[in-house]
Design a protein around this motif. Sequence first.
Motif, PDB file in Angstrom:
ATOM      1  N   LEU A   1     -35.677  -3.556  18.306  1.00 22.28           N
ATOM      2  CA  LEU A   1     -35.901  -4.393  19.554  1.00 22.28           C
ATOM      3  C   LEU A   1     -35.996  -5.984  19.353  1.00 22.28           C
ATOM      4  O   LEU A   1     -36.879  -6.649  20.170  1.00 22.28           O
ATOM      5  N   GLY A   2     -35.394  -6.364  18.488  1.00 29.04           N
ATOM      6  CA  GLY A   2     -35.500  -7.837  18.295  1.00 29.04           C
ATOM      7  C   GLY A   2     -36.615  -8.419  17.779  1.00 29.04           C
ATOM      8  O   GLY A   2     -36.960  -9.601  17.735  1.00 29.04           O
ATOM      9  N   GLU A   3     -37.547  -7.869  17.129  1.00 30.93           N
ATOM     10  CA  GLU A   3     -38.690  -8.084  16.521  1.00 30.93           C
ATOM     11  C   GLU A   3     -38.344  -8.865  15.063  1.00 30.93           C
ATOM     12  O   GLU A   3     -38.082  -8.044  14.160  1.00 30.93           O
ATOM     13  N   LEU A   4     -38.736 -10.185  15.295  1.00 37.33           N
ATOM     14  CA  LEU A   4     -38.801 -10.765  13.735  1.00 37.33           C
ATOM     15  C   LEU A   4     -39.944 -11.155  13.207  1.00 37.33           C
ATOM     16  O   LEU A   4     -41.025 -11.190  13.629  1.00 37.33           O
ATOM     17  N   THR A   5     -40.008 -10.681  11.886  1.00 37.60           N
ATOM     18  CA  THR A   5     -41.089 -10.627  10.952  1.00 37.60           C
ATOM     19  C   THR A   5     -40.927 -11.636   9.980  1.00 37.60           C
ATOM     20  O   THR A   5     -39.891 -12.112   9.387  1.00 37.60           O
ATOM     21  N   LEU A   6     -42.260 -11.902   9.365  1.00 39.56           N
ATOM     22  CA  LEU A   6     -41.826 -12.982   8.027  1.00 39.56           C
ATOM     23  C   LEU A   6     -42.616 -12.488   6.762  1.00 39.56           C
ATOM     24  O   LEU A   6     -43.150 -12.917   6.023  1.00 39.56           O
ATOM     25  N   ALA A   7     -42.530 -11.129   6.332  1.00 37.54           N
ATOM     26  CA  ALA A   7     -43.001 -10.514   5.335  1.00 37.54           C
ATOM     27  C   ALA A   7     -42.128 -11.120   4.164  1.00 37.54           C
ATOM     28  O   ALA A   7     -41.016 -11.944   4.373  1.00 37.54           O
ATOM     29  N   ALA A   8     -42.648 -10.933   2.894  1.00 32.17           N
ATOM     30  CA  ALA A   8     -41.984 -11.261   2.038  1.00 32.17           C
ATOM     31  C   ALA A   8     -40.428 -10.911   1.781  1.00 32.17           C
ATOM     32  O   ALA A   8     -39.452 -11.579   1.266  1.00 32.17           O
ATOM     33  N   SER A   9     -40.046  -9.596   2.209  1.00 31.70           N
ATOM     34  CA  SER A   9     -38.610  -9.192   1.902  1.00 31.70           C
ATOM     35  C   SER A   9     -37.948  -9.891   3.051  1.00 31.70           C
ATOM     36  O   SER A   9     -36.476 -10.312   2.630  1.00 31.70           O
ATOM     37  N   ASP A  10     -38.447 -10.154   4.011  1.00 30.57           N
ATOM     38  CA  ASP A  10     -37.755 -10.908   5.174  1.00 30.57           C
ATOM     39  C   ASP A  10     -37.602 -12.270   4.647  1.00 30.57           C
ATOM     40  O   ASP A  10     -36.316 -12.856   5.055  1.00 30.57           O
ATOM     41  N   LEU A  11     -38.135 -13.044   4.060  1.00 30.67           N
ATOM     42  CA  LEU A  11     -38.012 -14.365   3.525  1.00 30.67           C
ATOM     43  C   LEU A  11     -36.957 -14.255   2.328  1.00 30.67           C
ATOM     44  O   LEU A  11     -36.215 -15.182   2.183  1.00 30.67           O
ATOM     45  N   TYR A  12     -37.089 -13.286   1.505  1.00 29.37           N
ATOM     46  CA  TYR A  12     -35.760 -13.026   0.596  1.00 29.37           C
ATOM     47  C   TYR A  12     -34.523 -13.099   1.107  1.00 29.37           C
ATOM     48  O   TYR A  12     -33.691 -13.629   0.859  1.00 29.37           O
ATOM     49  N   ARG A  13     -34.487 -12.220   2.295  1.00 31.79           N
ATOM     50  CA  ARG A  13     -33.321 -11.870   2.949  1.00 31.79           C
ATOM     51  C   ARG A  13     -32.894 -13.160   3.571  1.00 31.79           C
ATOM     52  O   ARG A  13     -31.715 -13.694   3.627  1.00 31.79           O
ATOM     53  N   LEU A  14     -33.706 -14.098   4.179  1.00 33.07           N
ATOM     54  CA  LEU A  14     -33.604 -15.206   4.776  1.00 33.07           C
ATOM     55  C   LEU A  14     -32.800 -16.298   3.815  1.00 33.07           C
ATOM     56  O   LEU A  14     -31.876 -16.720   3.924  1.00 33.07           O
ATOM     57  N   GLY A  15     -33.476 -16.272   2.547  1.00 29.30           N
ATOM     58  CA  GLY A  15     -32.832 -17.229   1.469  1.00 29.30           C
ATOM     59  C   GLY A  15     -31.667 -16.739   1.205  1.00 29.30           C
ATOM     60  O   GLY A  15     -30.557 -17.469   0.774  1.00 29.30           O
ATOM     61  N   ALA A  16     -31.322 -15.606   1.010  1.00 32.41           N
ATOM     62  CA  ALA A  16     -30.200 -14.845   0.421  1.00 32.41           C
ATOM     63  C   ALA A  16     -28.932 -15.308   1.444  1.00 32.41           C
ATOM     64  O   ALA A  16     -27.667 -15.682   1.097  1.00 32.41           O
ATOM     65  N   LEU A  17     -29.310 -14.851   2.937  1.00 34.93           N
ATOM     66  CA  LEU A  17     -28.334 -15.140   3.858  1.00 34.93           C
ATOM     67  C   LEU A  17     -28.001 -16.642   4.070  1.00 34.93           C
ATOM     68  O   LEU A  17     -26.711 -16.856   3.996  1.00 34.93           O
ATOM     69  N   VAL A  18     -28.913 -17.583   3.969  1.00 34.82           N
ATOM     70  CA  VAL A  18     -28.810 -18.820   4.242  1.00 34.82           C
ATOM     71  C   VAL A  18     -27.974 -19.362   3.111  1.00 34.82           C
ATOM     72  O   VAL A  18     -26.969 -19.866   3.122  1.00 34.82           O
ATOM     73  N   ALA A  19     -28.076 -18.949   1.646  1.00 32.40           N
ATOM     74  CA  ALA A  19     -27.554 -19.520   0.747  1.00 32.40           C
ATOM     75  C   ALA A  19     -26.171 -18.925   0.507  1.00 32.40           C
ATOM     76  O   ALA A  19     -25.110 -19.711   0.298  1.00 32.40           O
ATOM     77  N   ALA A  20     -26.165 -17.798   0.880  1.00 35.35           N
ATOM     78  CA  ALA A  20     -24.581 -17.146   0.815  1.00 35.35           C
ATOM     79  C   ALA A  20     -23.584 -17.621   1.904  1.00 35.35           C
ATOM     80  O   ALA A  20     -22.492 -18.137   1.463  1.00 35.35           O
ATOM     81  N   VAL A  21     -24.069 -17.661   2.973  1.00 31.55           N
ATOM     82  CA  VAL A  21     -23.334 -18.412   4.075  1.00 31.55           C
ATOM     83  C   VAL A  21     -22.985 -19.780   3.929  1.00 31.55           C
ATOM     84  O   VAL A  21     -21.909 -20.534   4.198  1.00 31.55           O
ATOM     85  N   GLY A  22     -24.224 -20.592   3.199  1.00 32.87           N
ATOM     86  CA  GLY A  22     -24.188 -21.787   3.066  1.00 32.87           C
ATOM     87  C   GLY A  22     -23.349 -22.115   1.836  1.00 32.87           C
ATOM     88  O   GLY A  22     -22.501 -23.406   1.776  1.00 32.87           O
ATOM     89  N   LEU A  23     -23.444 -21.562   0.807  1.00 31.38           N
ATOM     90  CA  LEU A  23     -22.861 -21.989  -0.302  1.00 31.38           C
ATOM     91  C   LEU A  23     -21.711 -21.177  -0.986  1.00 31.38           C
ATOM     92  O   LEU A  23     -20.806 -21.957  -1.572  1.00 31.38           O
ATOM     93  N   VAL A  24     -21.620 -20.132  -0.812  1.00 26.63           N
ATOM     94  CA  VAL A  24     -20.238 -19.351  -1.226  1.00 26.63           C
ATOM     95  C   VAL A  24     -18.991 -20.004  -0.928  1.00 26.63           C
ATOM     96  O   VAL A  24     -18.094 -20.157  -1.781  1.00 26.63           O
TER      97      VAL A  24
END
Length: 118
Positions: free
Chosen positions: A86-109
């Motif tokens: 239901l659109g709930e955003l969380t900031l657990a460690a796994s979420d932060l890893y996912r954030l870094g991976a997605l931003v890096a992938a879409v931004g740098l690849v």
Amino acid sequence: MKTFEPSRTTTRIPVRTDPGLRFAWAHAVLAVVLLLAEGIRLGVVPTEVSAASAMVLVGAGLPLPLRPVLGLVTWAFVTGFVVNELGELTLAASDLYRLGALVAAVGLVPTLVRRLRR
């Protein structure tokens, strides 16, 4: 009755080159990818990979400053609707890893691929 207003000509907006329209299309592609992944009941990891791959491809035509934003939007949708409910955003460690991976992938690849092709 004549008007003294100069005639106007409308120019077509080039869909392939306008960054704003490409950014909007990227969001539409993201929504379609996530809906299809849900429809065929992909798991969390395959959905993340599908969304990231689609955004890398679509984001390749965007200006560099918009790419990390697209990665952030991808993270928000994946975290809010695939990982959580239901659109709930969380900031657990796994979420932060996912954030870094997605931003890096879409931004740098796309940039790295362009440099390697030269």
